[in-house]
Design a protein around this motif. Structure first.
Motif, PDB file in Angstrom:
ATOM      1  N   GLU A 100      58.056  65.221  62.739  1.00 42.46           N
ATOM      2  CA  GLU A 100      58.226  63.938  62.044  1.00 42.46           C
ATOM      3  C   GLU A 100      59.539  63.276  62.451  1.00 42.46           C
ATOM      4  N   PHE A 101      60.613  64.074  62.562  1.00 38.57           N
ATOM      5  CA  PHE A 101      61.883  63.540  63.063  1.00 38.57           C
ATOM      6  C   PHE A 101      61.682  62.943  64.451  1.00 38.57           C
ATOM      7  N   ALA A 102      61.043  63.736  65.300  1.00 38.52           N
ATOM      8  CA  ALA A 102      60.924  63.389  66.719  1.00 38.52           C
ATOM      9  C   ALA A 102      60.083  62.146  66.947  1.00 38.52           C
ATOM     10  N   ASP A 103      59.183  61.854  66.019  1.00 39.73           N
ATOM     11  CA  ASP A 103      58.240  60.759  66.207  1.00 39.73           C
ATOM     12  C   ASP A 103      58.919  59.400  66.361  1.00 39.73           C
ATOM     13  N   SER A 104      60.147  59.264  65.869  1.00 35.97           N
ATOM     14  CA  SER A 104      60.845  57.982  65.945  1.00 35.97           C
ATOM     15  C   SER A 104      61.598  57.807  67.263  1.00 35.97           C
ATOM     16  N   TYR A 105      61.550  58.814  68.144  1.00 35.19           N
ATOM     17  CA  TYR A 105      62.245  58.747  69.430  1.00 35.19           C
ATOM     18  C   TYR A 105      61.268  58.438  70.564  1.00 35.19           C
ATOM     19  N   GLU A 106      61.812  57.926  71.673  1.00 37.73           N
ATOM     20  CA  GLU A 106      60.972  57.569  72.807  1.00 37.73           C
ATOM     21  C   GLU A 106      60.359  58.795  73.463  1.00 37.73           C
ATOM     22  N   GLN A 107      61.097  59.905  73.484  1.00 33.45           N
ATOM     23  CA  GLN A 107      60.608  61.150  74.081  1.00 33.45           C
ATOM     24  C   GLN A 107      60.573  62.238  73.002  1.00 33.45           C
ATOM     25  N   PRO A 108      59.547  62.221  72.136  1.00 31.62           N
ATOM     26  CA  PRO A 108      59.498  63.170  71.011  1.00 31.62           C
ATOM     27  C   PRO A 108      59.552  64.633  71.437  1.00 31.62           C
ATOM     28  N   GLU A 109      58.894  64.949  72.571  1.00 32.95           N
ATOM     29  CA  GLU A 109      58.845  66.350  72.999  1.00 32.95           C
ATOM     30  C   GLU A 109      60.236  66.885  73.333  1.00 32.95           C
ATOM     31  N   ASP A 110      61.122  66.001  73.836  1.00 36.36           N
ATOM     32  CA  ASP A 110      62.492  66.422  74.144  1.00 36.36           C
ATOM     33  C   ASP A 110      63.253  66.779  72.867  1.00 36.36           C
ATOM     34  N   VAL A 111      63.000  66.012  71.812  1.00 39.73           N
ATOM     35  CA  VAL A 111      63.660  66.267  70.531  1.00 39.73           C
ATOM     36  C   VAL A 111      63.194  67.594  69.950  1.00 39.73           C
ATOM     37  N   VAL A 112      61.898  67.843  70.017  1.00 41.79           N
ATOM     38  CA  VAL A 112      61.354  69.110  69.518  1.00 41.79           C
ATOM     39  C   VAL A 112      61.963  70.284  70.270  1.00 41.79           C
ATOM     40  N   GLN A 113      62.030  70.168  71.589  1.00 43.59           N
ATOM     41  CA  GLN A 113      62.612  71.238  72.401  1.00 43.59           C
ATOM     42  C   GLN A 113      64.078  71.463  72.058  1.00 43.59           C
ATOM     43  N   TRP A 114      64.790  70.378  71.772  1.00 41.53           N
ATOM     44  CA  TRP A 114      66.216  70.502  71.425  1.00 41.53           C
ATOM     45  C   TRP A 114      66.386  71.339  70.163  1.00 41.53           C
ATOM     46  N   TYR A 115      65.565  71.091  69.145  1.00 36.77           N
ATOM     47  CA  TYR A 115      65.673  71.851  67.899  1.00 36.77           C
ATOM     48  C   TYR A 115      65.385  73.330  68.116  1.00 36.77           C
ATOM     49  N   TYR A 116      64.365  73.624  68.909  1.00 42.26           N
ATOM     50  CA  TYR A 116      63.972  75.016  69.091  1.00 42.26           C
ATOM     51  C   TYR A 116      64.804  75.745  70.143  1.00 42.26           C
TER      52      TYR A 116
END
Length: 435
Positions: free
Chosen positions: A376-392
Motif C-alpha cells: 500500500e505504501f509502495a502504490d503511491s510511487y512510480e516504481q512500487p516494486e523498488d519500494v517493496v524491495q527496499w523494505y525487505y
C-alpha cells in the motif's frame, strides 16, 4: 551472589547485592595479564613489564572497568532470577561501608513495569468519521493544483485583491523608525491576510510607480510588543503590480502533473485515486486517535517515572532536530522538560496499554499483513516494486510497517468491542481547509 529485594512503592524497588570479591579479583588479574601483553611502560619493552608494574600503572582503571561490568551483570542476573521487568535504567550505588571484605556490596534502585488492567469497552462509544470523495472534491483538488501553479503577469492598472504587488516601505512611529518596519522589493498577494488590514487597504488601488503614506494601527495583542497598540505611518512605493493567471486544465496541465500523454481524463482518474488514498489515510488516523483515547479513558495505569523521563528526552531531541532543519539553533532556545511531560505520559501509557492488548488478544502482525501494508505504501510511487524491495532488504526497515499493522489490529479489535458511532466529516474540514 547474595540478593535482598525491598519494595519501596508500587513500582519502585531496591535491590541490595553482594558479589564475591574473589571473582572480581580474579577477573582483574586476568584482564591485567591481557593488558600486559601490549602495555607500553617506560624502561620495558612492550609486553615485558612485570605484572606488579602493570598493575601500578593500569590497576585502578582496570578494576573500575571490571567492577562496572560485574555490577551490570550481577544486577541483570538477579532481576532475571527474581522475574522482574525493569522499566528504564537502574541507579547503582556502592555500599557506604564495605563491611564484609569478602564481598563487594552495592544497591540498585529501579522501577518495574506496572500491571495493566484493561478497562471495560462494551459501553464505550467511539466516533468513526466518514467522508465521501465526489466529483466536487476532485474539482476542488484540481483548483488547488491550479493555484499552486499560478503565474503573475505585470499589469498597468491599479492593484486589486488577488494581485501580487512588490513594494518598498518605510514605517515610523511618532516620526521614529522602528525595527522590522522597513523593507525593499517586498512581495505579497493582496487579500490573503499576509499584512495588516490597514496596510493592505492602503496598497489597494495604488499603481506601479505610485508613492503614498498609509496610517496603520497595530492591534493591542500584536506579536511585536514594541509596536502593539500603536499607530505607525508607512511610506509605501509600489514597484510592480501583477495579475494572477491560473493554468487552463488541458494537456499541458496534465503533463505538468506527470501524465505523459497529457490525457485529462487520466489526470482526473489519478487525482481521484490520490485523493481517495489521502482521505482514507486521514479518516483512519482520526479513528485511530479516537480508539486510543477510548483505551486511555477506560484503563487505569500507573506510569514508571523512568519511562516518562526517557520519553521526554526523546521528544526534546526530536524538537531540537526539527528546529535545526528549519535553520534554528536549538541551543539558543530553552526547551523546558515540562513542555513535553503530558505528551510523554500519553505515549508511555499508550505503549504499555497497546502491548497488553496485543498480547492478551493475540493481535500480532502477520507476514501477510505487513506485506499488504508495504504494498500500500509502495502504490503511491512510480516504481512500487523498488519500494517493496527496499523494505525487505533489511529487517530493521520492517519495524515501521509492523508497528502500524499492530496498531491497526488494535483499532479493529477495539471497534469490535465498543459502540461505534459513524459521523460524516466535511471534505474541507478533513483536509485542513486546504480546499
Amino acid at each position: 551472589m547474595q540478593v535482598q529485594l525491598e519494595t519501596l512503592s508500587n513500582l519502585e524497588r531496591r535491590m541490595d547485592i553482594a558479589l564475591p570479591m574473589a571473582d572480581i579479583d580474579a577477573k582483574v588479574t586476568e584482564r591485567l595479564k591481557r593488558v600486559a601483553r601490549n602495555a607500553k611502560i617506560h624502561g620495558f619493552r612492550p609486553g615485558k613489564a612485570p605484572l606488579k608494574i602493570v598493575e601500578a600503572n593500569y590497576g585502578a582503571e582496570v578494576r573500575e572497568e571490571v567492577l562496572g561490568e560485574a555490577v551490570q551483570q550481577g544486577f541483570y542476573r538477579a532481576v532475571t532470577e527474581q522475574k522482574l521487568r525493569v522499566a528504564g535504567y537502574p541507579r547503582f550505588e556502592p555500599a557506604a561501608a564495605q563491611a564484609n571484605k569478602d564481598n563487594f556490596q552495592f544497591s540498585a534502585t529501579f522501577e518495574v513495569y506496572p500491571e495493566v488492567k484493561l478497562g471495560e469497552l462494551a459501553d464505550k462509544e467511539v466516533e468513526k468519521p466518514a467522508a465521501d470523495v465526489t466529483d466536487s472534491e476532485i474539482e476542488k483538488t484540481i483548483e488547488i493544483l491550479r493555484k499552486q501553479r499560478t503565474r503573475f503577469n505585470r499589469v498597468e492598472r491599479a492593484a486589486a485583491a488577488g494581485d501580487r504587488v512588490i513594494i518598498d516601505f518605510k514605517g515610523t512611529i511618532d516620526g521614529v523608525a522602528f525595527e522590522g518596519g522597513s523593507s525593499e522589493n517586498f512581495p505579497f498577494v493582496l487579500g490573503q491576510g499576509q499584512m495588516l488590514a490597514d496596510f493592505e487597504t492602503g496598497v489597494t488601488g495604488m499603481k506601479e510607480g505610485e508613492t503614498k503614506n498609509v496610517e496603520v494601527n497595530f492591534p493591542a495583542d500584536y506579536h511585536g510588543k514594541d509596536v502593539a497598540g500603536k499607530t505607525a505611518v508607512f511610506e509605501i512605493t509600489v514597484k510592480n503590480v501583477a495579475e494572477a493567471t491560473l493554468p487552463v486544465v488541458d494537456a499541458d496541465f496534465a503533463k505538468s502533473l506527470g501524465i505523459a500523454d497529457g490525457d485529462v481524463e487520466k489526470m482526473r482518474a489519478e487525482i481521484k485515486k490520490n485523493v481517495e488514498r489521502e482521505v482514507k489515510r486521514r479518516l483512519a488516523a482520526r479513528t485511530k486517535e479516537n480508539v486510543m483515547q477510548a483505551l486511555l479513558d477506560t484503563t487505569s495505569i500507573e506510569l514508571p517515572k523512568a519511562l516518562v523521563q526517557l520519553e521526554i528526552g526523546r521528544l526534546m531531541e526530536q524538537a531540537r532536530q526539527d528546529l535545526a532543519q528549519r535553520g534554528i539553533n536549538a541551543k539558543d532556545m530553552p526547551l523546558p522538560a515540562d513542555l513535553f511531560e503530558k505528551q510523554a505520559e500519553r505515549r508511555v501509557a499508550l505503549g504499555l496499554i497497546l502491548a497488553e492488548v496485543v498480547e492478551a488478544n493475540k493481535l500480532e502482525a502477520t507476514q501477510e499483513q505487513v506485506k499488504a501494508m508495504i504494498e500500500e505504501f509502495a502504490d503511491s510511487y512510480e516504481q512500487p516494486e523498488d519500494v517493496v524491495q527496499w523494505y525487505y532488504a533489511s529487517p530493521d526497515r520492517l519495524e515501521g510497517p509492523t508497528s502500524m499493522v499492530l496498531e491497526d489490529n488494535v483499532v479493529e479489535f477495539v471497534l469490535s468491542k465498543t459502540k461505534v458511532v459513524e459521523k460524516a466529516v466535511a471534505f474541507d474540514e478533513l483536509m485542513g481547509n486546504q480546499a
